[in-house]
Design an enzyme around this catalytic site. Structure first.
Site, PDB file in Angstrom:
ATOM      1  N   THR A  83       0.856  -1.171   0.000  1.00 55.56           N
ATOM      2  CA  THR A  83       0.000   0.000   0.000  1.00 55.56           C
ATOM      3  C   THR A  83       0.896   1.226   0.000  1.00 55.56           C
ATOM      4  O   THR A  83       1.922   1.239   0.691  1.00 55.56           O
ATOM      5  CB  THR A  83      -0.916   0.031   1.238  1.00 55.56           C
ATOM      6  OG1 THR A  83      -1.373   1.373   1.464  1.00 55.56           O
ATOM      7  CG2 THR A  83      -0.192  -0.428   2.480  1.00 55.56           C
ATOM      8  N   CYS A 196      -1.839   4.968  -5.418  1.00 56.17           N
ATOM      9  CA  CYS A 196      -2.647   4.132  -4.528  1.00 56.17           C
ATOM     10  C   CYS A 196      -2.832   2.831  -5.271  1.00 56.17           C
ATOM     11  O   CYS A 196      -3.226   2.839  -6.450  1.00 56.17           O
ATOM     12  CB  CYS A 196      -3.984   4.782  -4.205  1.00 56.17           C
ATOM     13  SG  CYS A 196      -5.095   3.693  -3.286  1.00 56.17           S
ATOM     14  N   THR A 197      -2.549   1.718  -4.629  1.00 58.77           N
ATOM     15  CA  THR A 197      -2.548   0.453  -5.357  1.00 58.77           C
ATOM     16  C   THR A 197      -3.927   0.090  -5.901  1.00 58.77           C
ATOM     17  O   THR A 197      -4.032  -0.617  -6.901  1.00 58.77           O
ATOM     18  CB  THR A 197      -2.016  -0.679  -4.453  1.00 58.77           C
ATOM     19  OG1 THR A 197      -2.720  -0.669  -3.207  1.00 58.77           O
ATOM     20  CG2 THR A 197      -0.535  -0.475  -4.184  1.00 58.77           C
TER      21      THR A 197
END
Length: 233
Positions: A83, A196-197
């Site tokens: 993350t 942001c993943t």
């Protein structure tokens, strides 16, 4: 082949992508039935999110540090925090173990530089876009970083937590992100960091007039490169 340790669950939607990518990259490198050696410690994101909102980052870091110690006891050779936002506590996690923590922003900055891009627009949670722990790391890597305006940041953050982390991918949100990306490009961004993943579940190269840099993919690729650096077939 070295063993990759994953601190995941933040959210599990993107952690599942990490697992897929690690195995795909390994199979591509080695062929046949090869897959990645990895160990996953998946936290309860609801607990982490509550700590984020309250600004209790040290306490959140303690949760991730404990996860990292568990991974080290399991025999991993490196740790990935899956993350972007929780890289705010990457130093705390790294101090808890003797194996390296592969920093997501470093892998991203390296890929951006390799593409010949120096000025990027950054999309992510409000924490990632507004605080220095991530932007500063990219800037230390030689990049110029710009972020959306306040309204754009609020939209990007809301979609992450209220939709993407729950597995919801909406076309109206895709259009909103596309508009925000166009504004960043108009402001001079030569590339867009999907910081942001979960954003990779919504936005791809076709959604941007300039190159996009998907951080989960780049992080996973860096991990596989490290895991196979000394592999003898």
């Amino acid at each position: 082949m070295k063993t990759i340790g994953l601190i995941g669950g933040m959210s599990w939607e993107s952690t599942a992508e990490y697992y897929r990518l690690l195995n795909e990259f390994t199979r591509h490198r080695l062929g046949g039935l090869h897959s990645a050696r990895c160990v996953l410690y998946s936290v309860d994101f609801a607990e982490i999110e509550r700590l984020q909102v309250r600004g209790l980052w040290t306490e959140a870091g303690e949760v991730l540090a404990a996860a990292a110690r568990s991974l080290e006891r399991a025999g991993v050779d490196m740790v990935l925090i899956c993350t972007n936002t929780m890289h705010k506590v990457a130093g705390q996690v790294g101090a808890a173990v003797s194996v390296p923590v592969l920093h997501l922003a470093d892998a991203t900055a390296e890929a951006v530089r390799a593409a010949g891009v120096s000025r990027v627009g950054l999309l992510g949670t409000a924490f990632t876009m507004e605080q220095d722990f991530y932007r500063g790391r990219l800037e230390a890597g030689g990049l110029q970083v710009c972020v959306p305006d306040a309204e754009g940041r609020a939209i990007v953050h809301r979609v992450i937590y209220e939709e993407l982390c729950l597995g919801e991918v909406r076309e109206d949100s895709r259009r909103a992100y596309q508009s925000i990306i166009k504004d960043l490009v108009a402001a001079g961004a030569e590339g867009i960091v999907l910081g942001c993943t979960e954003i990779e579940l919504l936005i791809g190269p076709e959604d941007s007039p300039v190159p996009v840099f998907p951080t989960a993919r780049l992080h996973a690729q860096a991990a596989v490169d490290a895991a196979l650096a000394e592999y003898a077939s």
